[in-house]
Design a protein around this motif. Structure first.
Motif, PDB file in Angstrom:
ATOM      1  N   LEU A  62       0.822  -1.210   0.000  1.00 61.97           N
ATOM      2  CA  LEU A  62       0.000   0.000   0.000  1.00 61.97           C
ATOM      3  C   LEU A  62       0.854   1.257   0.000  1.00 61.97           C
ATOM      4  N   ALA A  63       1.838   1.293   0.886  1.00 59.68           N
ATOM      5  CA  ALA A  63       2.606   2.524   1.099  1.00 59.68           C
ATOM      6  C   ALA A  63       4.017   2.467   0.539  1.00 59.68           C
ATOM      7  N   GLY A  64       4.369   1.378  -0.164  1.00 60.63           N
ATOM      8  CA  GLY A  64       5.686   1.294  -0.782  1.00 60.63           C
ATOM      9  C   GLY A  64       6.824   1.060   0.177  1.00 60.63           C
ATOM     10  N   ILE A  65       6.530   0.545   1.380  1.00 62.66           N
ATOM     11  CA  ILE A  65       7.600   0.342   2.355  1.00 62.66           C
ATOM     12  C   ILE A  65       8.184  -1.066   2.293  1.00 62.66           C
ATOM     13  N   GLY A  66       7.661  -1.899   1.405  1.00 61.72           N
ATOM     14  CA  GLY A  66       8.284  -3.179   1.148  1.00 61.72           C
ATOM     15  C   GLY A  66       7.879  -4.319   2.050  1.00 61.72           C
ATOM     16  N   GLY A  67       7.524  -4.061   3.286  1.00 59.71           N
ATOM     17  CA  GLY A  67       7.148  -5.124   4.206  1.00 59.71           C
ATOM     18  C   GLY A  67       8.301  -5.605   5.053  1.00 59.71           C
ATOM     19  N   GLY A  68       9.478  -5.798   4.440  1.00 58.46           N
ATOM     20  CA  GLY A  68      10.644  -6.290   5.165  1.00 58.46           C
ATOM     21  C   GLY A  68      11.091  -5.352   6.255  1.00 58.46           C
ATOM     22  N   ARG A  92       0.685   8.904   2.437  1.00 62.95           N
ATOM     23  CA  ARG A  92       1.750   9.591   3.164  1.00 62.95           C
ATOM     24  C   ARG A  92       1.566   9.446   4.679  1.00 62.95           C
ATOM     25  N   GLN A  93       0.324   9.579   5.180  1.00 64.20           N
ATOM     26  CA  GLN A  93       0.060   9.460   6.616  1.00 64.20           C
ATOM     27  C   GLN A  93       0.358   8.058   7.127  1.00 64.20           C
ATOM     28  N   ILE A  94      -0.046   7.043   6.354  1.00 63.14           N
ATOM     29  CA  ILE A  94       0.246   5.657   6.725  1.00 63.14           C
ATOM     30  C   ILE A  94       1.753   5.435   6.729  1.00 63.14           C
ATOM     31  N   PHE A  95       2.403   5.975   5.721  1.00 62.91           N
ATOM     32  CA  PHE A  95       3.856   5.863   5.568  1.00 62.91           C
ATOM     33  C   PHE A  95       4.575   6.378   6.813  1.00 62.91           C
TER      34      PHE A  95
END
Length: 260
Positions: free
Chosen positions: A19-25, A235-238
């Motif tokens: 969702l936010a492009g943070i990859g999960g890892g 952005r807020q989730i990020f």
């Protein structure tokens, strides 16, 4: 029961990552370290496998979006090639330095925390300045740096990727998220090939189907949510997730510091 807990952790982490492009890892790594059941090398394999599955599905789903943003993403090929080389180099450095498990976890969590603090400082301002450099050599060098960092830390590197891609190339966050996923796919793919050549422990092979399934389901869920979410919500989730990661990193630094 333990397998179910890890499945849920990976599913939630990769859904948020997609969702936010943070990859999960970047979530999986500190959470697994906090559980303390696996070594840094084992966590690296599990995290990379989940993140690769998530990024593969996410990029596959996003192909129409890639075509629509062809002009903005034309520098992604050298970025991806650079990430592949960086992923190999980062894993090589990790394999040579991971002799003391507690120490390497402290180093990884400390570096991750510092990088996340940079990300928060940069990304909290919607009008943050960017260099808007889109030459192929700039993209290649950026890919090498991002791939090496993520492979060494045992993460997908999503939030770091998004912040750096936004800073260097001057993209909106949802476009930067797509670029981040492409970078993760190539960096982690190269790392997993390197790991497969070296050999993967039997327990890791046993867990991989659960890890990959959770990563795929998380990717599908995250991309579905991403289509309806605004740039502001993403952005807020990020930013919220980054604060959670810093708290986890601090916990792990204190926890493993007691073993040195």
């Amino acid at each position: 029961m333990t397998d179910i807990i890890y499945f849920v952790v990976i599913f939630v982490a990769t859904a948020i990552g997609s969702l936010a492009g943070i990859g999960g890892g970047v979530l999986i790594k500190p959470i697994f370290d906090a559980f303390g059941e696996y070594t840094a090398s084992e966590v690296s394999v599990l995290s990379s496998s989940a993140v690769f599955a998530m990024s593969f599905i996410s990029v596959l789903i996003s192909i129409p979006s890639v075509r629509a943003q062809k002009e903005q993403l034309k520098f992604m090929l050298p970025l991806a090639v650079g990430a592949s080389f960086g992923g190999w180099f980062g894993d090589f450095v990790f394999s040579k330095t991971a002799t003391n498990d507690s120490l390497i976890k402290i180093v990884q969590n400390s570096l991750l925390m510092l990088l996340i603090i940079f990300v928060i400082i940069y990304m909290r301002n919607e009008n943050s300045k960017s260099f808007r450099k889109r030459e192929w050599h700039t993209a290649a060098i950026t890919g090498i740096a991002l791939g090496a960092t993520s492979a060494f830390l045992g993460i997908g590197g999503g939030p770091i990727n998004v912040a750096v891609i936004t800073l260097v190339f001057g993209l909106e966050i949802k476009t930067a998220v797509l670029g981040s996923l492409i970078t993760i796919l190539f960096a982690q793919g190269t790392k997993l090939i390197h790991l497969a050549v070296k050999g993967i422990a039997a327990f890791e092979i046993k867990l991989l189907p659960y890890v990959i399934a959770a990563g795929i389901l998380g990717a599908l869920t995250g991309r579905m949510l991403n289509k309806t979410a605004s740039n502001k919500v993403v952005r807020q989730i990020f930013i919220t997730v980054q604060v959670m990661i810093i708290i986890l990193c601090l916990f792990n630094i204190i926890k493993y510091g007691a073993y040195i």
